[in-house]
Design an enzyme around this catalytic site. Sequence first.
Site, short mmCIF file in Angstrom:
data_model
loop_
_atom_site.label_atom_id
_atom_site.label_comp_id
_atom_site.label_asym_id
_atom_site.label_seq_id
_atom_site.Cartn_x
_atom_site.Cartn_y
_atom_site.Cartn_z
N ASP A 1 0.88 -1.18 0.00
CA ASP A 1 0.00 0.00 0.00
C ASP A 1 0.91 1.22 0.00
O ASP A 1 2.13 1.12 0.19
CB ASP A 1 -0.90 -0.01 1.25
CG ASP A 1 -1.80 1.21 1.32
OD1 ASP A 1 -2.38 1.58 0.28
OD2 ASP A 1 -1.92 1.82 2.40
N SER A 2 0.30 2.39 -0.15
CA SER A 2 1.09 3.62 -0.09
C SER A 2 1.56 3.91 1.34
O SER A 2 2.47 4.71 1.54
CB SER A 2 0.23 4.79 -0.57
OG SER A 2 -0.92 4.89 0.25
N CYS B 1 -4.35 -1.45 -1.99
CA CYS B 1 -4.50 -0.01 -2.21
C CYS B 1 -5.52 0.18 -3.33
O CYS B 1 -5.26 -0.21 -4.48
CB CYS B 1 -3.14 0.57 -2.61
SG CYS B 1 -3.21 2.32 -3.02
N GLU C 1 -2.48 8.67 8.68
CA GLU C 1 -1.01 8.63 8.77
C GLU C 1 -0.53 9.41 10.01
O GLU C 1 0.50 9.11 10.58
CB GLU C 1 -0.37 9.17 7.49
CG GLU C 1 -0.62 8.30 6.25
CD GLU C 1 0.16 6.97 6.24
OE1 GLU C 1 1.29 6.94 6.74
OE2 GLU C 1 -0.40 5.97 5.73
N CYS D 1 -11.01 2.84 0.33
CA CYS D 1 -9.60 3.16 0.51
C CYS D 1 -9.19 2.35 1.74
O CYS D 1 -9.89 2.39 2.76
CB CYS D 1 -9.39 4.65 0.77
SG CYS D 1 -7.71 5.06 1.30
N HIS E 1 -7.06 2.77 3.88
CA HIS E 1 -6.78 3.56 5.09
C HIS E 1 -8.03 3.79 5.94
O HIS E 1 -7.95 3.96 7.15
CB HIS E 1 -6.23 4.95 4.72
CG HIS E 1 -4.76 4.99 4.44
ND1 HIS E 1 -4.20 4.49 3.28
CD2 HIS E 1 -3.73 5.50 5.17
CE1 HIS E 1 -2.89 4.70 3.31
NE2 HIS E 1 -2.58 5.31 4.44
#
Length: 270
Positions: free
Chosen positions: A11-12, A74, A153, A187, A189
Amino acid sequence: MADKRPIGVFDSGLGGLTMVKKLTTLLPGENIVYLGDTGRVPYGSRSRDTIIKYANQDAAFLAGYDIKAMVIACNTVCSVAYNDLVKNYGIPVYEVVGAPAIKASEQTKNGVIGVIGTAATIRSRAYETALRKINRDFDIHSVACALFVPLVEEGWIDAADEAALKVAKRYLDCLLKSGVDTLILGCTHYPLLHEVIAKIMGPEVILVDSGAETAEYVAKDLSNRNMLCGEETGGNTRYFVTDSIEGFSNVASKYLESDVEGLVEQVTLE
Ligand code: DGL
């Protein structure tokens, strides 16, 4: 024969941990190699060419670990670069859009489905395409929530976090007004903000987690292909990041409810 090679997941940033959490619950004997490109997150606000370039570097990195399967955890990458990646490695490569779309179609009662994701995912219309293939009469409402990834994040994920609640309310209000009864967290996240999102959407709206839904599919598919390692327990996960270990470790340990310190290495991608 048992296949002991690890499963690669990328993933990012932290988002793919929603996949790892579910995969390790379903397949506790499997070894996993995780890459979070934390030095370049977010991907979702970048151009298609940049996302494809980053995704190829991520995949090539994981392929260097003799993985038996690759999970693109992702939505952003899957929405714009899946077709580029799927043919390159000669192993199963899994995307995270199909399984949650099926789940949402099964869960909705009124046919009004919300999709939230990064700007690139929403722009790609990947979820609309997947949902309309199942039922072209679904009423689909999509919203890009650019500030959710930075919130995650940064670790601002508690249900009581006022900043997170304010941002979520602003993005989600229109979905509430549209009457969605099912909301795809498009997403990986976003499940880290599950409690925040649930607080705004209320208990009647079903939230579909793209990472967890795909993990179920991956576990079943690897089993059907006889590619599981054959162990019931004892698998381990190695984590690679492209920026500081500390920030990743703190949020990851909190989310996974297990200390990842000592398991995370910083790397440079080429
Ligand atoms: N977690 C990712 C996704 O599922 C990407 C977030 C980002 O880097 O913008 O879309």
